[in-house]
Structure formats: C-alpha cells, structure tokens
Design an enzyme around this catalytic site. Structure first.
Site, mmCIF file in Angstrom:
data_model
loop_
_atom_site.group_PDB
_atom_site.id
_atom_site.type_symbol
_atom_site.label_atom_id
_atom_site.label_comp_id
_atom_site.label_asym_id
_atom_site.label_seq_id
_atom_site.Cartn_x
_atom_site.Cartn_y
_atom_site.Cartn_z
ATOM 1 N N THR A 156 -8.764 -22.394 32.969
ATOM 2 C CA THR A 156 -10.125 -22.902 32.861
ATOM 3 C C THR A 156 -10.619 -22.731 31.430
ATOM 4 O O THR A 156 -10.419 -21.694 30.812
ATOM 5 C CB THR A 156 -11.075 -22.186 33.825
ATOM 6 O OG1 THR A 156 -10.648 -22.431 35.173
ATOM 7 C CG2 THR A 156 -12.504 -22.685 33.674
ATOM 8 N N PHE A 181 -13.799 -22.616 28.790
ATOM 9 C CA PHE A 181 -15.208 -22.252 28.734
ATOM 10 C C PHE A 181 -15.760 -22.544 27.344
ATOM 11 O O PHE A 181 -15.049 -22.393 26.343
ATOM 12 C CB PHE A 181 -15.403 -20.758 29.024
ATOM 13 C CG PHE A 181 -15.023 -20.336 30.414
ATOM 14 C CD1 PHE A 181 -15.986 -20.208 31.406
ATOM 15 C CD2 PHE A 181 -13.708 -20.028 30.726
ATOM 16 C CE1 PHE A 181 -15.637 -19.804 32.690
ATOM 17 C CE2 PHE A 181 -13.343 -19.631 32.004
ATOM 18 C CZ PHE A 181 -14.320 -19.519 32.984
#
Length: 276
Positions: free
Chosen positions: A172, A174
């Site tokens: 992921t 960010f």
C-alpha cells in the site's frame, strides 16, 4: 512538544504501521475517516496526515483523490507498507483452535488459500485493527483476526501464523500531507503531483499530454475523475518525475496550461526508494 500524525483507522491498523515506520518520532492520532484525518491536520490537531492512496493488488483507494484538491494540504512525502496478513488469537490459542476469522473483506480476500486450507468461517469487520481488538475483548480461542503484527502487540494477542497472504508483493502506498508546502528539497529522483482539468475542446487531453512527451518528462500516474457527478467535465490527478523548477518540467507545465481550465500543484517531494 511531541508532534502528531493523523491516520484513518484504529491503533494497530496498517496506516498506523506506516506512521510508525515513516515518522517514528510523531505521536499517532487515529481518525474514523480520511476526511477526519485531513481535517485534523487542517485544524492543527495534527502536524501531518498519513493518507492511503493505492494498493498494488486492489488499485486506488476510492474517494481519496477527490479529497486531495479540496483539502488545502500539501504532499511532502510518500511511503510504502508491505501488507503482511497474520493470524492473531487470544493468549494460549493455537491455529487449530480457530474456527472463525475476522477482518475487512479486502484483507480476507488476500488470504483465501489459508482460509480454504483451514476451513475457516469468515466474518467481515469494519477495520482490521478493530477486529483484533474485538477478539481480545471476547477472549474466545475459536475466534481469530487477520491483522498486522502491530495490532497483536497493542491488543495483547498471540501471533499464531505469520505472513499468510496469497500474494507476496502486496503493498500500500501512502502520502504524507502537511499544511505547508515544501518545494525546497532536492534529490536524484523527485516527484511532482498535481491536479488539472482539461478545457472542453476536441482532443484536449491528447494536446495537454503532448508537452510532457516532447519535453521528456516521465508521467508515472494519471487518474481521471468526473466533476460534480457529470460527464461534461473531467479532472485528472498526475504524478510526474522531476521538479517544477527543472527546465523540461517547467516547459511541460506551461504547455499544459494552454489546454486546461485549472492546474494545481499538490506536492513536490523526493521519490521513495521503493517506488517502482
């Protein structure tokens, strides 16, 4: 005074892991939603925001890009978290004791092989860290949670199985956001993020993109969004390699302005070494 970094989710969430990895000297501030995390930074409750924007397996995080241009915040960094799925259980439990596992549907979908192999019943939960907290509170050996190791540490759960995800490269991304822009930093590889809206003329997007090709600017991301729920106007989010002060980037952005109604720089920051 300790600085704070806001994130969406509960303590122990993967967003919390991102905060601890990227800003270990900041106090994490959990928030119920992305809007709340952004608002915490905007109002001064937090100094920075850690906002998840995309996952290598499931694509972009819905609605986040719609929030960015209206947030009033600036992107100052990026970071990446490997999403390792772990089976957590109450103290003393063993893997064979667990009959039901709880997690967000996205995380459950990342460990289908393990679920099938062990014949587990699944139950969707609002948040992975919240699932771990609920397991700890109920104290039932037959119920486990899929979550981060950090969640296990926080809620006093045992790590029954480690790294059970089906895909070993699930990551992921960010964005770290601040109230103040910082275009002063320089690195071998810089990223400039911006939003733009094309004019309603034939081949506007094709013409707008031409300046990046002719000036040798590499565009690494281009996302489109409908504006105000209509099909008559489209807004785009883009990442390019380079700094706005670089001659080729300056020329490309100048050419972009001829074919757009709006261009807004959202951030200029060094690329994370893990960026592909």
């Amino acid at each position: 005074m300790t600085k704070r970094i806001a994130f969406q989710g509960e303590m122990g969430a993967y967003s919390h892991q991102a905060c601890r990895d990227a800003r270990p000297d900041f106090e994490p501030l959990p928030c119920p939603s992305f809007e709340d995390a952004i608002d915490a930074v905007r109002t001064g409750k937090a100094d920075l925001g850690m906002i998840a924007v995309e996952n290598s397996t499931y694509g972009r995080v819905q609605d986040v890009y719609h929030l960015l241009p209206e947030s009033g915040l600036h992107i100052i960094d990026e970071t990446f978290v490997r999403v390792h799925v772990n089976l957590l259980g109450v103290p003393g439990a063993k893997t064979e004791d667990v009959r039901e596992v709880r997690a967000m549907s996205v995380l459950l979908g990342q460990a289908r092989d393990f679920i099938s192999e062990h014949g587990l019943k699944t139950r969707n939960w609002s948040d992975n860290a919240a699932a771990a907290r609920a397991v700890a509170e109920e104290g039932n050996r037959a119920i486990g949670a899929f979550a981060s190791e950090l969640a296990g540490e926080i809620f006093g759960l045992d790590l029954l199985e480690r790294h059970i995800e089906d895909h070993q490269l699930n990551t992921t991304r960010f964005l770290i956001m601040s109230r103040e822009a910082d275009h002063s930093r320089r690195a071998d590889k810089m990223v400039t993020a911006f939003m733009f809206r094309v004019r309603n003329i034939p081949a506007a997007l094709y013409k707008a993109m031409g300046g990046f090709a002719t000036n040798g600017v590499n565009m690494t991301k281009l996302e489109s969004y409908m504006v105000d729920g209509t099909f008559s106007a489209t807004q785009f989010y883009a990442d390019i390699e380079g700094h706005p002060d670089d001659e080729n980037v300056r020329l490309a952005l100048d050419e972009l302005s001829y074919f757009t109604e709006m261009v807004e720089i959202l951030g200029v920051y060094p690329a994370d070494p893990r960026r592909k």
